[in-house]
Design an enzyme around this catalytic site. Structure first.
Site, PDB file in Angstrom:
ATOM      1  N   TYR A  67      -9.190  -8.598  -5.547  1.00 26.03           N
ATOM      2  CA  TYR A  67      -8.033  -7.875  -6.057  1.00 26.03           C
ATOM      3  C   TYR A  67      -7.470  -8.497  -7.333  1.00 26.03           C
ATOM      4  O   TYR A  67      -6.530  -7.985  -7.910  1.00 26.03           O
ATOM      5  CB  TYR A  67      -6.926  -7.859  -4.997  1.00 26.03           C
ATOM      6  CG  TYR A  67      -6.990  -6.709  -4.044  1.00 26.03           C
ATOM      7  CD1 TYR A  67      -5.939  -5.812  -3.931  1.00 26.03           C
ATOM      8  CD2 TYR A  67      -8.097  -6.513  -3.244  1.00 26.03           C
ATOM      9  CE1 TYR A  67      -5.988  -4.762  -3.049  1.00 26.03           C
ATOM     10  CE2 TYR A  67      -8.170  -5.466  -2.355  1.00 26.03           C
ATOM     11  CZ  TYR A  67      -7.102  -4.594  -2.262  1.00 26.03           C
ATOM     12  OH  TYR A  67      -7.165  -3.540  -1.376  1.00 26.03           O
ATOM     13  N   ARG A  71       0.861  -1.171   0.000  1.00 25.81           N
ATOM     14  CA  ARG A  71       0.000   0.000   0.000  1.00 25.81           C
ATOM     15  C   ARG A  71       0.904   1.229   0.000  1.00 25.81           C
ATOM     16  O   ARG A  71       2.045   1.166   0.480  1.00 25.81           O
ATOM     17  CB  ARG A  71      -0.898   0.024   1.239  1.00 25.81           C
ATOM     18  CG  ARG A  71      -1.816  -1.174   1.365  1.00 25.81           C
ATOM     19  CD  ARG A  71      -2.620  -1.085   2.667  1.00 25.81           C
ATOM     20  NE  ARG A  71      -3.563  -2.197   2.787  1.00 25.81           N
ATOM     21  CZ  ARG A  71      -3.294  -3.347   3.401  1.00 25.81           C
ATOM     22  NH1 ARG A  71      -2.091  -3.543   3.938  1.00 25.81           N
ATOM     23  NH2 ARG A  71      -4.194  -4.306   3.472  1.00 25.81           N
ATOM     24  N   ARG A  92      -0.867  -2.010  -6.755  1.00 27.81           N
ATOM     25  CA  ARG A  92      -0.979  -3.140  -5.827  1.00 27.81           C
ATOM     26  C   ARG A  92      -1.938  -4.182  -6.384  1.00 27.81           C
ATOM     27  O   ARG A  92      -1.673  -5.383  -6.330  1.00 27.81           O
ATOM     28  CB  ARG A  92      -1.446  -2.610  -4.467  1.00 27.81           C
ATOM     29  CG  ARG A  92      -1.750  -3.666  -3.413  1.00 27.81           C
ATOM     30  CD  ARG A  92      -2.017  -2.951  -2.096  1.00 27.81           C
ATOM     31  NE  ARG A  92      -2.848  -3.708  -1.179  1.00 27.81           N
ATOM     32  CZ  ARG A  92      -2.393  -4.582  -0.290  1.00 27.81           C
ATOM     33  NH1 ARG A  92      -1.102  -4.857  -0.227  1.00 27.81           N
ATOM     34  NH2 ARG A  92      -3.219  -5.192   0.538  1.00 27.81           N
ATOM     35  N   HIS A 118      -4.044  -9.742   3.486  1.00 26.46           N
ATOM     36  CA  HIS A 118      -5.493  -9.786   3.613  1.00 26.46           C
ATOM     37  C   HIS A 118      -5.913 -10.794   4.672  1.00 26.46           C
ATOM     38  O   HIS A 118      -5.390 -11.908   4.711  1.00 26.46           O
ATOM     39  CB  HIS A 118      -6.143 -10.188   2.282  1.00 26.46           C
ATOM     40  CG  HIS A 118      -6.071  -9.117   1.247  1.00 26.46           C
ATOM     41  ND1 HIS A 118      -6.168  -9.387  -0.107  1.00 26.46           N
ATOM     42  CD2 HIS A 118      -5.920  -7.776   1.355  1.00 26.46           C
ATOM     43  CE1 HIS A 118      -6.071  -8.245  -0.781  1.00 26.46           C
ATOM     44  NE2 HIS A 118      -5.923  -7.269   0.075  1.00 26.46           N
ATOM     45  N   HIS A 161      -2.924   2.693  -5.820  1.00 27.74           N
ATOM     46  CA  HIS A 161      -3.474   1.427  -5.331  1.00 27.74           C
ATOM     47  C   HIS A 161      -3.671   0.425  -6.460  1.00 27.74           C
ATOM     48  O   HIS A 161      -3.642  -0.783  -6.235  1.00 27.74           O
ATOM     49  CB  HIS A 161      -4.795   1.678  -4.603  1.00 27.74           C
ATOM     50  CG  HIS A 161      -5.043   0.707  -3.487  1.00 27.74           C
ATOM     51  ND1 HIS A 161      -4.162   0.536  -2.439  1.00 27.74           N
ATOM     52  CD2 HIS A 161      -6.062  -0.158  -3.251  1.00 27.74           C
ATOM     53  CE1 HIS A 161      -4.624  -0.388  -1.612  1.00 27.74           C
ATOM     54  NE2 HIS A 161      -5.775  -0.835  -2.082  1.00 27.74           N
ATOM     55  N   LYS A 183      -2.676  -2.828   7.711  1.00 25.91           N
ATOM     56  CA  LYS A 183      -3.929  -2.481   8.380  1.00 25.91           C
ATOM     57  C   LYS A 183      -4.129  -3.344   9.615  1.00 25.91           C
ATOM     58  O   LYS A 183      -3.787  -4.520   9.636  1.00 25.91           O
ATOM     59  CB  LYS A 183      -5.104  -2.691   7.423  1.00 25.91           C
ATOM     60  CG  LYS A 183      -5.202  -1.633   6.330  1.00 25.91           C
ATOM     61  CD  LYS A 183      -6.460  -1.824   5.520  1.00 25.91           C
ATOM     62  CE  LYS A 183      -6.619  -0.721   4.478  1.00 25.91           C
ATOM     63  NZ  LYS A 183      -7.861  -0.896   3.690  1.00 25.91           N
TER      64      LYS A 183
END
Length: 307
Positions: free
Chosen positions: A288, A162, A256, A279, A253, A185
């Site tokens: 994705y 990211r 990615r 994830h 993004h 995250k």
């Protein structure tokens, strides 16, 4: 809006946010979004009821009240996706408050989230991703800035980072090792292999950068020497995509997304790509990856052979 709600509710909101910060490993950006969403909800309920709403009236919120709030949010232009996010934050807060104050939260928790079509990411084609990396350095005449921008974008595509993760690297992370420990995250850490192209791009930037880069300082610097703002990379990618004739979806993004898609297209294992991206859910990784159904099923068949 903070002055609209009662002091007791304001204290409860602050307590819930502290709980999320301490126990749920929620990022500061997410906490700010939670605060905005829940504060908007509490302020609406105060105005909707026509009187200050303390803790006790919160237990009296009805299904009709919830519908009124959602209609109000849609009426001020909030999209279904954003409203679903707000409702999720409200439910989370309300459940915590109900547990603490010992009341029945069913009216709020049973409120249905608005339906919306999930926006699938749009990765770049491989040649477009390569062109982006090669062309981004042409957007400035300052060699070290050109090297900086190319290094950041190479990390996004070559390592699946990211933009916040790339810009959180410090001088202590250089020279880049074979693998990086990335905190993403929810404060989750993962190990990411560093490809030669990314290492070489960062080495070039290090050689040209005019600023000292001590171990605890940001690796990527702005023109004046401060930490590089993500907006600078977003802007240079906007300029590059216009030059290349790429769509508006060609964002940091998207690099990615492209990393994941191209790995899977090359035969990479979906579960391994999930780990590389950090994830929590495999379904997120699937979103994705823009691959055809036949190839995706082939990957599944290899990973989970039929008995």
């Amino acid at each position: 809006m903070a002055g609209v709600i009662s002091p007791a509710l304001a204290d409860a909101l602050a307590g819930w946010l502290d709980h999320q910060r301490a126990l749920a490993n929620v990022s500061e950006n997410t906490l700010k979004a939670y605060q905005t969403d829940v504060l908007g909800f509490l302020s609406f309920m105060t105005l909707h009821k026509g009187e200050p709403q303390g803790l006790a009236p919160m237990a009296q919120i009805t299904v009709s009240d919830m519908r009124s709030w959602m209609a109000h949010e849609r009426g001020r232009g909030l999209g279904a996706r954003s409203l679903a996010r707000s409702l999720s934050a409200v439910k989370n807060f309300y459940k915590w408050l109900a547990d603490r104050e010992e009341f029945e939260p069913t009216a709020v928790l049973s409120t249905r989230s608005p339906k919306f079509q999930k926006k699938l990411p749009r990765p770049l084609a491989q040649d477009a991703a390569a062109a982006m990396i090669e062309t981004v350095e042409l957007q400035t005449q300052e060699p070290w800035i050109a090297a900086r921008d190319q290094a950041v974008i190479t990390l996004l595509y070559g390592c699946g980072l990211r933009i916040s993760e790339a810009l959180s690297l410090t001088g202590g992370d250089t020279p880049l090792p074979a693998t990086l420990r990335i905190t993403g995250k929810g404060n989750k850490t993962r190990i990411v292999p560093v490809i030669d192209a990314a290492r070489q791009a960062v080495d070039r930037y290090l050689h040209l950068c005019p600023y000292d880069l001590p171990p605890e300082s940001p690796l990527f610097r702005s023109v004046r020497g401060g930490a590089l703002n993500p907006r600078a990379i977003q802007k240079v990618m906007e300029q590059t995509r216009l030059q290349l004739g790429l769509p508006a979806s060609a964002t940091p993004h998207a690099m990615r997304h492209s990393f994941a898609t191209h790995l899977l297209n090359a035969g990479g294992d979906l579960r391994a790509i999930q780990e590389l991206l950090g994830h929590a859910s495999l379904s997120t990784t699937q979103a994705y990856t823009a691959v055809d159904t036949a190839h995706l099923m082939d990957v599944y068949d290899k990973a989970h052979p039929r008995a």
